[in-house]
Motif scaffolding. Structure first.
Motif, PDB file in Angstrom:
ATOM      1  N   ALA A 218      15.293 -35.165 -82.166  1.00 51.51           N
ATOM      2  CA  ALA A 218      15.413 -34.681 -83.554  1.00 51.51           C
ATOM      3  C   ALA A 218      15.097 -33.198 -83.622  1.00 51.51           C
ATOM      4  O   ALA A 218      14.242 -32.691 -82.893  1.00 51.51           O
ATOM      5  CB  ALA A 218      14.481 -35.465 -84.465  1.00 51.51           C
ATOM      6  N   GLU A 219      15.809 -32.499 -84.506  1.00 55.80           N
ATOM      7  CA  GLU A 219      15.631 -31.055 -84.662  1.00 55.80           C
ATOM      8  C   GLU A 219      15.222 -30.654 -86.066  1.00 55.80           C
ATOM      9  O   GLU A 219      14.845 -29.511 -86.291  1.00 55.80           O
ATOM     10  CB  GLU A 219      16.946 -30.329 -84.327  1.00 55.80           C
ATOM     11  CG  GLU A 219      17.459 -30.590 -82.946  1.00 55.80           C
ATOM     12  CD  GLU A 219      18.827 -29.990 -82.725  1.00 55.80           C
ATOM     13  OE1 GLU A 219      18.945 -29.168 -81.797  1.00 55.80           O
ATOM     14  OE2 GLU A 219      19.766 -30.335 -83.478  1.00 55.80           O
ATOM     15  N   SER A 220      15.341 -31.568 -87.021  1.00 52.57           N
ATOM     16  CA  SER A 220      15.101 -31.214 -88.414  1.00 52.57           C
ATOM     17  C   SER A 220      14.831 -32.470 -89.232  1.00 52.57           C
ATOM     18  O   SER A 220      15.201 -33.573 -88.833  1.00 52.57           O
ATOM     19  CB  SER A 220      16.328 -30.485 -88.974  1.00 52.57           C
ATOM     20  OG  SER A 220      16.136 -30.139 -90.325  1.00 52.57           O
ATOM     21  N   TYR A 221      14.203 -32.250 -90.385  1.00 50.50           N
ATOM     22  CA  TYR A 221      13.993 -33.335 -91.340  1.00 50.50           C
ATOM     23  C   TYR A 221      15.069 -33.309 -92.428  1.00 50.50           C
ATOM     24  O   TYR A 221      15.199 -34.247 -93.187  1.00 50.50           O
ATOM     25  CB  TYR A 221      12.622 -33.206 -92.004  1.00 50.50           C
ATOM     26  CG  TYR A 221      11.490 -33.179 -91.010  1.00 50.50           C
ATOM     27  CD1 TYR A 221      11.062 -34.351 -90.389  1.00 50.50           C
ATOM     28  CD2 TYR A 221      10.865 -31.990 -90.676  1.00 50.50           C
ATOM     29  CE1 TYR A 221      10.034 -34.330 -89.463  1.00 50.50           C
ATOM     30  CE2 TYR A 221       9.835 -31.967 -89.749  1.00 50.50           C
ATOM     31  CZ  TYR A 221       9.428 -33.138 -89.142  1.00 50.50           C
ATOM     32  OH  TYR A 221       8.422 -33.113 -88.220  1.00 50.50           O
ATOM     33  N   ALA A 222      15.794 -32.206 -92.520  1.00 51.09           N
ATOM     34  CA  ALA A 222      16.803 -32.020 -93.571  1.00 51.09           C
ATOM     35  C   ALA A 222      18.094 -31.514 -92.941  1.00 51.09           C
ATOM     36  O   ALA A 222      18.078 -30.865 -91.893  1.00 51.09           O
ATOM     37  CB  ALA A 222      16.298 -31.019 -94.607  1.00 51.09           C
ATOM     38  N   SER A 223      19.192 -31.779 -93.594  1.00 48.96           N
ATOM     39  CA  SER A 223      20.494 -31.303 -93.126  1.00 48.96           C
ATOM     40  C   SER A 223      20.825 -29.964 -93.776  1.00 48.96           C
ATOM     41  O   SER A 223      20.159 -29.541 -94.734  1.00 48.96           O
ATOM     42  CB  SER A 223      21.575 -32.328 -93.488  1.00 48.96           C
ATOM     43  OG  SER A 223      21.735 -32.368 -94.901  1.00 48.96           O
ATOM     44  N   ALA A 224      21.847 -29.308 -93.265  1.00 44.81           N
ATOM     45  CA  ALA A 224      22.295 -28.050 -93.866  1.00 44.81           C
ATOM     46  C   ALA A 224      22.745 -28.291 -95.310  1.00 44.81           C
ATOM     47  O   ALA A 224      22.501 -27.456 -96.185  1.00 44.81           O
ATOM     48  CB  ALA A 224      23.427 -27.441 -93.042  1.00 44.81           C
ATOM     49  N   ALA A 225      23.379 -29.434 -95.579  1.00 39.33           N
ATOM     50  CA  ALA A 225      23.800 -29.760 -96.946  1.00 39.33           C
ATOM     51  C   ALA A 225      22.582 -29.900 -97.861  1.00 39.33           C
ATOM     52  O   ALA A 225      22.607 -29.459 -99.018  1.00 39.33           O
ATOM     53  CB  ALA A 225      24.630 -31.037 -96.960  1.00 39.33           C
ATOM     54  N   ASP A 226      21.494 -30.508 -97.334  1.00 38.21           N
ATOM     55  CA  ASP A 226      20.252 -30.612 -98.112  1.00 38.21           C
ATOM     56  C   ASP A 226      19.707 -29.221 -98.433  1.00 38.21           C
ATOM     57  O   ASP A 226      19.241 -28.964 -99.539  1.00 38.21           O
ATOM     58  CB  ASP A 226      19.183 -31.393 -97.344  1.00 38.21           C
ATOM     59  CG  ASP A 226      19.516 -32.854 -97.132  1.00 38.21           C
ATOM     60  OD1 ASP A 226      20.249 -33.428 -97.978  1.00 38.21           O
ATOM     61  OD2 ASP A 226      19.044 -33.427 -96.135  1.00 38.21           O
ATOM     62  N   LEU A 227      19.758 -28.321 -97.439  1.00 38.57           N
ATOM     63  CA  LEU A 227      19.256 -26.961 -97.630  1.00 38.57           C
ATOM     64  C   LEU A 227      20.069 -26.217 -98.686  1.00 38.57           C
ATOM     65  O   LEU A 227      19.511 -25.518 -99.534  1.00 38.57           O
ATOM     66  CB  LEU A 227      19.260 -26.189 -96.308  1.00 38.57           C
ATOM     67  CG  LEU A 227      18.730 -24.759 -96.358  1.00 38.57           C
ATOM     68  CD1 LEU A 227      17.275 -24.702 -96.824  1.00 38.57           C
ATOM     69  CD2 LEU A 227      18.881 -24.097 -94.988  1.00 38.57           C
ATOM     70  N   VAL A 228      21.377 -26.390 -98.670  1.00 41.08           N
ATOM     71  CA  VAL A 228      22.242 -25.756 -99.676  1.00 41.08           C
ATOM     72  C   VAL A 228      21.889 -26.269-101.068  1.00 41.08           C
ATOM     73  O   VAL A 228      21.772 -25.491-102.018  1.00 41.08           O
ATOM     74  CB  VAL A 228      23.737 -25.998 -99.353  1.00 41.08           C
ATOM     75  CG1 VAL A 228      24.633 -25.587-100.506  1.00 41.08           C
ATOM     76  CG2 VAL A 228      24.126 -25.256 -98.080  1.00 41.08           C
ATOM     77  N   MET A 229      21.699 -27.586-101.186  1.00 43.79           N
ATOM     78  CA  MET A 229      21.331 -28.173-102.475  1.00 43.79           C
ATOM     79  C   MET A 229      19.970 -27.641-102.936  1.00 43.79           C
ATOM     80  O   MET A 229      19.795 -27.286-104.098  1.00 43.79           O
ATOM     81  CB  MET A 229      21.289 -29.694-102.385  1.00 43.79           C
ATOM     82  CG  MET A 229      20.962 -30.384-103.689  1.00 43.79           C
ATOM     83  SD  MET A 229      20.799 -32.173-103.511  1.00 43.79           S
ATOM     84  CE  MET A 229      19.331 -32.280-102.510  1.00 43.79           C
ATOM     85  N   TYR A 230      19.010 -27.553-102.008  1.00 45.31           N
ATOM     86  CA  TYR A 230      17.678 -27.031-102.326  1.00 45.31           C
ATOM     87  C   TYR A 230      17.786 -25.580-102.811  1.00 45.31           C
ATOM     88  O   TYR A 230      17.188 -25.207-103.817  1.00 45.31           O
ATOM     89  CB  TYR A 230      16.774 -27.112-101.090  1.00 45.31           C
ATOM     90  CG  TYR A 230      15.427 -26.482-101.287  1.00 45.31           C
ATOM     91  CD1 TYR A 230      14.367 -27.212-101.809  1.00 45.31           C
ATOM     92  CD2 TYR A 230      15.201 -25.146-100.969  1.00 45.31           C
ATOM     93  CE1 TYR A 230      13.115 -26.638-102.004  1.00 45.31           C
ATOM     94  CE2 TYR A 230      13.965 -24.559-101.165  1.00 45.31           C
ATOM     95  CZ  TYR A 230      12.928 -25.308-101.674  1.00 45.31           C
ATOM     96  OH  TYR A 230      11.709 -24.720-101.880  1.00 45.31           O
ATOM     97  N   ALA A 231      18.556 -24.766-102.098  1.00 44.06           N
ATOM     98  CA  ALA A 231      18.701 -23.353-102.466  1.00 44.06           C
ATOM     99  C   ALA A 231      19.327 -23.200-103.846  1.00 44.06           C
ATOM    100  O   ALA A 231      18.890 -22.366-104.647  1.00 44.06           O
ATOM    101  CB  ALA A 231      19.546 -22.624-101.427  1.00 44.06           C
ATOM    102  N   ARG A 232      20.332 -24.002-104.132  1.00 47.38           N
ATOM    103  CA  ARG A 232      20.975 -23.956-105.446  1.00 47.38           C
ATOM    104  C   ARG A 232      20.000 -24.396-106.530  1.00 47.38           C
ATOM    105  O   ARG A 232      19.906 -23.785-107.590  1.00 47.38           O
ATOM    106  CB  ARG A 232      22.216 -24.852-105.440  1.00 47.38           C
ATOM    107  CG  ARG A 232      23.123 -24.655-106.640  1.00 47.38           C
ATOM    108  CD  ARG A 232      24.409 -25.464-106.547  1.00 47.38           C
ATOM    109  NE  ARG A 232      25.114 -25.268-105.278  1.00 47.38           N
ATOM    110  CZ  ARG A 232      25.486 -26.264-104.469  1.00 47.38           C
ATOM    111  NH1 ARG A 232      25.257 -27.520-104.792  1.00 47.38           N
ATOM    112  NH2 ARG A 232      26.109 -26.016-103.344  1.00 47.38           N
ATOM    113  N   LYS A 233      19.253 -25.449-106.245  1.00 50.93           N
ATOM    114  CA  LYS A 233      18.334 -26.018-107.224  1.00 50.93           C
ATOM    115  C   LYS A 233      17.176 -25.065-107.544  1.00 50.93           C
ATOM    116  O   LYS A 233      16.763 -24.948-108.694  1.00 50.93           O
ATOM    117  CB  LYS A 233      17.788 -27.330-106.654  1.00 50.93           C
ATOM    118  CG  LYS A 233      17.021 -28.192-107.594  1.00 50.93           C
ATOM    119  CD  LYS A 233      16.685 -29.504-106.886  1.00 50.93           C
ATOM    120  CE  LYS A 233      16.061 -30.491-107.807  1.00 50.93           C
ATOM    121  NZ  LYS A 233      15.749 -31.763-107.126  1.00 50.93           N
TER     122      LYS A 233
END
Length: 167
Positions: free
Chosen positions: A14-29
């Protein structure tokens, strides 16, 4: 290269707990700035996961073979022992906040920052003077004045708050 996401099983790769799509959603939110391209987003998530591995968390790893610090066993929160395969949402959100903070530090390096405006005078021409950032420790604090990742991680770290050392 595809990001390998931790799914609460203690993956050895494993390399992360979140996906790039999750990060994009977080940044937008939350209105934070992140890179536009997915490989750079994944790199930020990998960097933040590595930084998280250096933190001292409550409990112990669920398996010695797992790549990341979470999931953990023996995590007590609010007088309850959490299940071994428990991955708190705040760990995932904290990783995304940390990734955004790392990106902020990348685009606004510490050594190029100035302190608060301590004098501003206008008489024809504008004269602005900035406060000196005190650096008695030899290290400057990272970019963002508020660190949401620290707030997200607080309940899951082995120690939190300020500590006095008696000599």
């Amino acid at each position: 290269m595809t990001l390998i996401i931790e799914d609460c099983t203690g993956k050895p790769d494993a390399e992360s707990y979140a996906s790039a799509a999750d990060l994009v959603m977080y940044a937008r939110k939350f209105g934070v700035t992140i890179p536009a391209d997915e490989p750079a987003q994944e790199a930020l998530l990998r960097r933040s996961a590595l930084a998280m591995d250096g933190m001292t968390w409550k409990g112990r790893k669920m398996s010695s073979d797992q790549a990341l610090a979470w999931p953990r066993r023996g995590v007590e929160l609010d007088s309850q022992i959490k299940p071994d395969n428990y991955l708190p949402a705040r760990i995932q959100y904290g990783q995304m906040a940390l990734a955004a903070e790392i990106h902020t530090d990348d685009i606004d390096p510490v050594e190029k920052r100035t302190g608060a405006v301590i004098r501003e005078r206008v008489e024809g021409a504008v004269d602005v003077q900035y406060a000196t950032i005190s650096n008695t420790s030899g290290r400057l604090l990272p970019a963002a004045p508020d660190r949401p990742s620290a707030t997200q991680f607080a309940d899951y770290l082995a120690k939190r708050g300020l500590f006095a050392v008696r000599a």
